[in-house]
Design an enzyme around this catalytic site. Structure first.
Site, mmCIF file in Angstrom:
data_model
loop_
_atom_site.group_PDB
_atom_site.id
_atom_site.type_symbol
_atom_site.label_atom_id
_atom_site.label_comp_id
_atom_site.label_asym_id
_atom_site.label_seq_id
_atom_site.Cartn_x
_atom_site.Cartn_y
_atom_site.Cartn_z
ATOM 1 N N PRO A 2 115.422 4.078 -84.330
ATOM 2 C CA PRO A 2 114.991 4.831 -85.043
ATOM 3 C C PRO A 2 113.730 5.226 -84.748
ATOM 4 O O PRO A 2 113.569 3.157 -85.876
ATOM 5 C CB PRO A 2 116.052 5.357 -86.905
ATOM 6 C CG PRO A 2 116.992 4.819 -86.462
ATOM 7 C CD PRO A 2 116.761 3.201 -84.856
ATOM 8 N N HIS A 110 131.793 5.830 -88.142
ATOM 9 C CA HIS A 110 131.405 4.498 -88.018
ATOM 10 C C HIS A 110 130.637 3.875 -89.371
ATOM 11 O O HIS A 110 129.487 2.961 -89.259
ATOM 12 C CB HIS A 110 131.061 3.690 -86.662
ATOM 13 C CG HIS A 110 131.838 4.414 -85.214
ATOM 14 N ND1 HIS A 110 132.640 3.503 -84.597
ATOM 15 C CD2 HIS A 110 131.033 5.499 -85.128
ATOM 16 C CE1 HIS A 110 132.279 4.561 -83.961
ATOM 17 N NE2 HIS A 110 131.685 5.298 -83.957
ATOM 18 N N ARG A 129 127.252 -0.602 -84.091
ATOM 19 C CA ARG A 129 126.678 -1.876 -84.007
ATOM 20 C C ARG A 129 126.761 -2.907 -84.878
ATOM 21 O O ARG A 129 126.453 -3.755 -84.757
ATOM 22 C CB ARG A 129 125.724 -2.039 -83.169
ATOM 23 C CG ARG A 129 125.169 -1.023 -81.741
ATOM 24 C CD ARG A 129 124.341 -1.556 -81.039
ATOM 25 N NE ARG A 129 124.082 0.183 -80.146
ATOM 26 C CZ ARG A 129 123.512 -0.300 -78.673
ATOM 27 N NH1 ARG A 129 122.469 -2.032 -78.846
ATOM 28 N NH2 ARG A 129 122.985 0.186 -77.676
ATOM 29 N N ARG A 280 110.844 -3.192 -71.065
ATOM 30 C CA ARG A 280 111.364 -1.657 -71.863
ATOM 31 C C ARG A 280 110.368 -0.572 -71.322
ATOM 32 O O ARG A 280 109.736 -1.069 -70.388
ATOM 33 C CB ARG A 280 110.460 -1.482 -73.305
ATOM 34 C CG ARG A 280 110.862 -2.615 -74.979
ATOM 35 C CD ARG A 280 112.227 -2.629 -74.713
ATOM 36 N NE ARG A 280 112.195 -0.842 -75.866
ATOM 37 C CZ ARG A 280 112.579 -1.185 -76.725
ATOM 38 N NH1 ARG A 280 111.415 -1.231 -77.192
ATOM 39 N NH2 ARG A 280 112.280 0.358 -77.428
#
Length: 292
Positions: A2, A110, A129, A280
């Protein structure tokens, strides 16, 4: 992970719900999820019965100020997002009791940490994760935390004159520079691509080659894009969801990010391309985004 609009959306959503409530206790699926000396047991003792006074953000970190000398410090990391709703612990698994996105969207299932609140609702961290970080910090030490102390300024708070000064004697490729949290915070891959597309700069352009005209364009685009994304509750490209468990909608109007092979929306004849820069990906139009 985010970026600023997603974290700001989360903070604004939680602020509306949490202020004035008290924490009853906290549950974690494993001790490690609460990264605190003494683990969940001592964390529980510290927050039990404490009222929420303030919810705020610094960069991509969320701070919940509670009664007393401590604050709850949360970093959602790559796949974590905070939610607010009614849950029940069934067979060791927290389940939403509503018939909404908290219950139906797989990305919201999750659940690693749950804060039980005085109004019978819960604040839950869903984190595929398990990289998310929840910890207690001293109020007076928040600004001196290693995660925060050396960070750059906030892009929505900085003036143009202050922003321009950041570029004094700065060197490097523009995309990597504006993604550097020690230069300016909160801008990751998505919004760097969007800003540079709007400005008309190739991601590999050198900041030492930019004149005041381009720096002003970057500042204006940065402010406009981040504010609009916040209004649209951020980009849900993968795991990110709002506190109500819903997707943001800014991804529906991306101009550059993940548009490889598509026609440039400037209608300049360009076909969007992708490159790798500093490990990236970057997405750009080879026609109107010029190399400086």
């Amino acid at each position: 992970m985010p970026e600023l609009p997603e974290v700001e959306t989360t903070v604004r959503g939680l602020r509306k719900k949490l202020l004035g409530l008290r924490f009853r206790d906290v549950w974690s699926d494993r001790e490690k999820a609460v990264r605190q000396a003494g683990g969940v047991t001592l964390f529980n003792k510290a927050i039990k019965g404490k009222k929420v006074l303030k919810v705020w953000r610094r960069a991509k970190f969320i701070v919940i100020d509670i009664e007393g000398p401590k604050s709850i410090f949360i970093h959602q990391k790559i796949s974590g997002h905070l939610m607010y709703g009614r849950y029940k612990l069934i067979g060791g698994v927290w389940k939403s009791t509503g018939n909404n996105a908290l219950k139906t969207d797989p990305k919201n299932q999750h659940i690693r940490v749950v804060f039980n609140l005085s109004n019978g609702y819960q604040m839950a961290l869903s984190d595929v994760r398990r990289f998310g970080k929840v910890m207690l910090v001293d109020d007076k030490a928040v600004d001196n935390l290693k995660e925060i102390s050396l960070l750059g300024p906030e892009p929505l708070d900085i003036s143009y004159e202050e922003f321009k000064k950041l570029f004094d004697k700065k060197r490097g490729r523009i995309k990597q520079v504006i993604m550097d949290p020690y230069f300016i915070v909160g801008i990751g891959n998505i919004y760097a691509d969007e800003i540079l597309w709007q400005v008309g700069l190739h991601p590999t352009s050198r900041v030492e080659n930019l004149d005041a005209k381009y720096i002003k364009k970057i500042y204006i685009a940065m402010q406009e894009i981040l504010k609009l994304s916040i209004k649209l509750k951020g980009s849900s490209m993968d795991d990110y969801r709002t506190p109500t468990g819903e997707k943001g909608s800014y991804q529906n109007i991306h101009k550059a990010y993940h548009r490889t092979g598509e026609k440039c929306l400037k209608k300049d004849g360009g076909i969007m391309e992708r490159l790798v820069l500093g490990g990236r990906s970057g997405h750009f139009c080879p026609v109107h985004q010029v190399v400086k």
